[in-house]
Design a protein around this motif. Structure first.
Motif, PDB file in Angstrom:
ATOM      1  N   LEU A  14       0.824  -1.204   0.000  1.00 40.45           N
ATOM      2  CA  LEU A  14       0.000   0.000   0.000  1.00 40.45           C
ATOM      3  C   LEU A  14       0.864   1.261   0.000  1.00 40.45           C
ATOM      4  CD1 LEU A  14      -2.808   1.242   0.068  1.00 40.45           C
ATOM      5  CD2 LEU A  14      -2.746   1.050   2.559  1.00 40.45           C
ATOM      6  N   THR A  15       1.905   1.273   0.811  1.00 45.71           N
ATOM      7  CA  THR A  15       2.809   2.421   0.851  1.00 45.71           C
ATOM      8  C   THR A  15       3.478   2.619  -0.502  1.00 45.71           C
ATOM      9  OG1 THR A  15       3.216   2.080   3.194  1.00 45.71           O
ATOM     10  CG2 THR A  15       4.811   3.424   2.006  1.00 45.71           C
ATOM     11  N   HIS A  16       3.914   1.528  -1.116  1.00 40.70           N
ATOM     12  CA  HIS A  16       4.549   1.598  -2.433  1.00 40.70           C
ATOM     13  C   HIS A  16       3.578   2.143  -3.477  1.00 40.70           C
ATOM     14  CE1 HIS A  16       7.261   0.653  -5.672  1.00 40.70           C
ATOM     15  NE2 HIS A  16       6.299  -0.013  -6.266  1.00 40.70           N
ATOM     16  N   GLN A  17       2.340   1.710  -3.445  1.00 36.41           N
ATOM     17  CA  GLN A  17       1.333   2.183  -4.402  1.00 36.41           C
ATOM     18  C   GLN A  17       1.058   3.674  -4.227  1.00 36.41           C
ATOM     19  OE1 GLN A  17      -1.953  -0.399  -3.600  1.00 36.41           O
ATOM     20  NE2 GLN A  17      -1.168  -2.067  -4.871  1.00 36.41           N
ATOM     21  N   LYS A  18       0.945   4.111  -2.988  1.00 37.41           N
ATOM     22  CA  LYS A  18       0.697   5.531  -2.720  1.00 37.41           C
ATOM     23  C   LYS A  18       1.883   6.382  -3.152  1.00 37.41           C
ATOM     24  CE  LYS A  18      -2.606   5.045   1.041  1.00 37.41           C
ATOM     25  NZ  LYS A  18      -2.892   5.340   2.438  1.00 37.41           N
ATOM     26  N   ARG A  19       3.086   5.882  -2.906  1.00 40.76           N
ATOM     27  CA  ARG A  19       4.294   6.619  -3.300  1.00 40.76           C
ATOM     28  C   ARG A  19       4.354   6.761  -4.822  1.00 40.76           C
ATOM     29  NH1 ARG A  19       9.937   6.863  -3.928  1.00 40.76           N
ATOM     30  NH2 ARG A  19      10.944   7.956  -2.224  1.00 40.76           N
ATOM     31  N   GLU A  20       4.028   5.716  -5.537  1.00 39.85           N
ATOM     32  CA  GLU A  20       4.035   5.770  -7.001  1.00 39.85           C
ATOM     33  C   GLU A  20       2.956   6.718  -7.528  1.00 39.85           C
ATOM     34  OE1 GLU A  20       6.236   4.530  -9.231  1.00 39.85           O
ATOM     35  OE2 GLU A  20       7.372   4.028  -7.422  1.00 39.85           O
ATOM     36  N   ALA A  21       1.792   6.746  -6.882  1.00 39.31           N
ATOM     37  CA  ALA A  21       0.720   7.658  -7.299  1.00 39.31           C
ATOM     38  C   ALA A  21       1.150   9.117  -7.112  1.00 39.31           C
ATOM     39  CB  ALA A  21      -0.547   7.372  -6.506  1.00 39.31           C
ATOM     40  N   ILE A  22       1.800   9.405  -5.998  1.00 38.41           N
ATOM     41  CA  ILE A  22       2.275  10.762  -5.754  1.00 38.41           C
ATOM     42  C   ILE A  22       3.386  11.118  -6.739  1.00 38.41           C
ATOM     43  CG2 ILE A  22       3.490  12.234  -4.091  1.00 38.41           C
ATOM     44  CD1 ILE A  22       1.900  10.717  -1.905  1.00 38.41           C
ATOM     45  N   LYS A  23       4.231  10.159  -7.041  1.00 37.68           N
ATOM     46  CA  LYS A  23       5.309  10.390  -8.001  1.00 37.68           C
ATOM     47  C   LYS A  23       4.741  10.740  -9.376  1.00 37.68           C
ATOM     48  CE  LYS A  23       9.637   8.304  -9.460  1.00 37.68           C
ATOM     49  NZ  LYS A  23      10.525   7.151  -9.303  1.00 37.68           N
ATOM     50  N   ARG A  24       3.687  10.059  -9.797  1.00 36.87           N
ATOM     51  CA  ARG A  24       3.042  10.359 -11.087  1.00 36.87           C
ATOM     52  C   ARG A  24       2.442  11.761 -11.075  1.00 36.87           C
ATOM     53  NH1 ARG A  24       1.445   4.983 -10.599  1.00 36.87           N
ATOM     54  NH2 ARG A  24      -0.597   5.601  -9.809  1.00 36.87           N
ATOM     55  N   GLN A  25       1.823  12.145  -9.964  1.00 38.28           N
ATOM     56  CA  GLN A  25       1.243  13.488  -9.862  1.00 38.28           C
ATOM     57  C   GLN A  25       2.332  14.558  -9.906  1.00 38.28           C
ATOM     58  OE1 GLN A  25      -1.116  13.336  -6.311  1.00 38.28           O
ATOM     59  NE2 GLN A  25      -2.762  12.178  -7.293  1.00 38.28           N
ATOM     60  N   LEU A  26       3.449  14.309  -9.235  1.00 38.43           N
ATOM     61  CA  LEU A  26       4.562  15.254  -9.280  1.00 38.43           C
ATOM     62  C   LEU A  26       5.100  15.411 -10.698  1.00 38.43           C
ATOM     63  CD1 LEU A  26       6.568  14.377  -6.043  1.00 38.43           C
ATOM     64  CD2 LEU A  26       5.424  16.541  -6.546  1.00 38.43           C
ATOM     65  N   GLN A  27       5.143  14.320 -11.451  1.00 36.80           N
ATOM     66  CA  GLN A  27       5.639  14.386 -12.820  1.00 36.80           C
ATOM     67  C   GLN A  27       4.749  15.275 -13.691  1.00 36.80           C
ATOM     68  OE1 GLN A  27       5.813  10.177 -13.603  1.00 36.80           O
ATOM     69  NE2 GLN A  27       8.008  10.073 -13.180  1.00 36.80           N
ATOM     70  N   LEU A  28       3.466  15.351 -13.360  1.00 37.47           N
ATOM     71  CA  LEU A  28       2.553  16.191 -14.122  1.00 37.47           C
ATOM     72  C   LEU A  28       2.752  17.677 -13.840  1.00 37.47           C
ATOM     73  CD1 LEU A  28      -0.767  14.148 -13.762  1.00 37.47           C
ATOM     74  CD2 LEU A  28       0.719  14.297 -15.772  1.00 37.47           C
ATOM     75  N   ILE A  29       3.135  18.025 -12.619  1.00 40.23           N
ATOM     76  CA  ILE A  29       3.210  19.435 -12.259  1.00 40.23           C
ATOM     77  C   ILE A  29       4.634  19.989 -12.233  1.00 40.23           C
ATOM     78  CG2 ILE A  29       1.065  19.390 -10.945  1.00 40.23           C
ATOM     79  CD1 ILE A  29       2.709  19.296  -8.386  1.00 40.23           C
ATOM     80  N   CYS A  30       5.635  19.141 -12.279  1.00 43.44           N
ATOM     81  CA  CYS A  30       7.023  19.602 -12.205  1.00 43.44           C
ATOM     82  C   CYS A  30       7.605  19.784 -13.605  1.00 43.44           C
ATOM     83  CB  CYS A  30       7.875  18.610 -11.423  1.00 43.44           C
ATOM     84  SG  CYS A  30       7.428  18.539  -9.680  1.00 43.44           S
ATOM     85  N   GLU A  33      13.203  19.036 -16.030  1.00 40.52           N
ATOM     86  CA  GLU A  33      14.550  18.942 -15.464  1.00 40.52           C
ATOM     87  C   GLU A  33      14.548  18.742 -13.955  1.00 40.52           C
ATOM     88  OE1 GLU A  33      13.351  23.182 -15.773  1.00 40.52           O
ATOM     89  OE2 GLU A  33      13.563  21.687 -17.296  1.00 40.52           O
ATOM     90  N   ASP A  34      13.374  18.800 -13.315  1.00 41.24           N
ATOM     91  CA  ASP A  34      13.289  18.578 -11.872  1.00 41.24           C
ATOM     92  C   ASP A  34      13.524  17.104 -11.541  1.00 41.24           C
ATOM     93  OD1 ASP A  34      12.704  21.233 -11.404  1.00 41.24           O
ATOM     94  OD2 ASP A  34      10.539  20.917 -11.324  1.00 41.24           O
ATOM     95  N   ASN A  35      14.183  16.865 -10.424  1.00 38.44           N
ATOM     96  CA  ASN A  35      14.433  15.502  -9.959  1.00 38.44           C
ATOM     97  C   ASN A  35      13.259  15.077  -9.071  1.00 38.44           C
ATOM     98  OD1 ASN A  35      15.313  13.146  -8.770  1.00 38.44           O
ATOM     99  ND2 ASN A  35      17.413  13.866  -8.491  1.00 38.44           N
ATOM    100  N   ILE A  36      12.368  14.273  -9.623  1.00 39.90           N
ATOM    101  CA  ILE A  36      11.139  13.877  -8.940  1.00 39.90           C
ATOM    102  C   ILE A  36      11.452  13.086  -7.672  1.00 39.90           C
ATOM    103  CG2 ILE A  36       8.969  12.599  -9.152  1.00 39.90           C
ATOM    104  CD1 ILE A  36       9.127  15.143 -10.889  1.00 39.90           C
ATOM    105  N   ASP A  37      12.425  12.197  -7.728  1.00 35.49           N
ATOM    106  CA  ASP A  37      12.775  11.401  -6.543  1.00 35.49           C
ATOM    107  C   ASP A  37      13.295  12.287  -5.419  1.00 35.49           C
ATOM    108  OD1 ASP A  37      12.046   8.868  -7.514  1.00 35.49           O
ATOM    109  OD2 ASP A  37      13.928   8.714  -8.634  1.00 35.49           O
TER     110      ASP A  37
END
Length: 55
Positions: A14-30, A33-37
């Protein structure tokens, strides 16, 4: 003492799934050249600091 000592992030599915969902959202707004990780790690650290503060 490291902030992660008091609260550790669980490595469950569950934690891994939530982290990946947030990572996808960050990729949309960043910018590309930003380092998403790096941003995600900073957010996690900030949340752990807040949790330690209210503890």
């Amino acid at each position: 003492m490291d902030q992660r000592d008091a609260y550790t992030l669980e490595k469950d599915t569950l934690t891994h799934q939530k982290r990946e969902a947030i990572k996808r959202q960050l990729q949309l707004i960043c910018e590309k050249e930003d380092n998403i990780d790096e941003i995600l790690n900073a957010l996690e650290t900030y949340c752990l600091i807040v949790l330690n503060t209210i503890k």
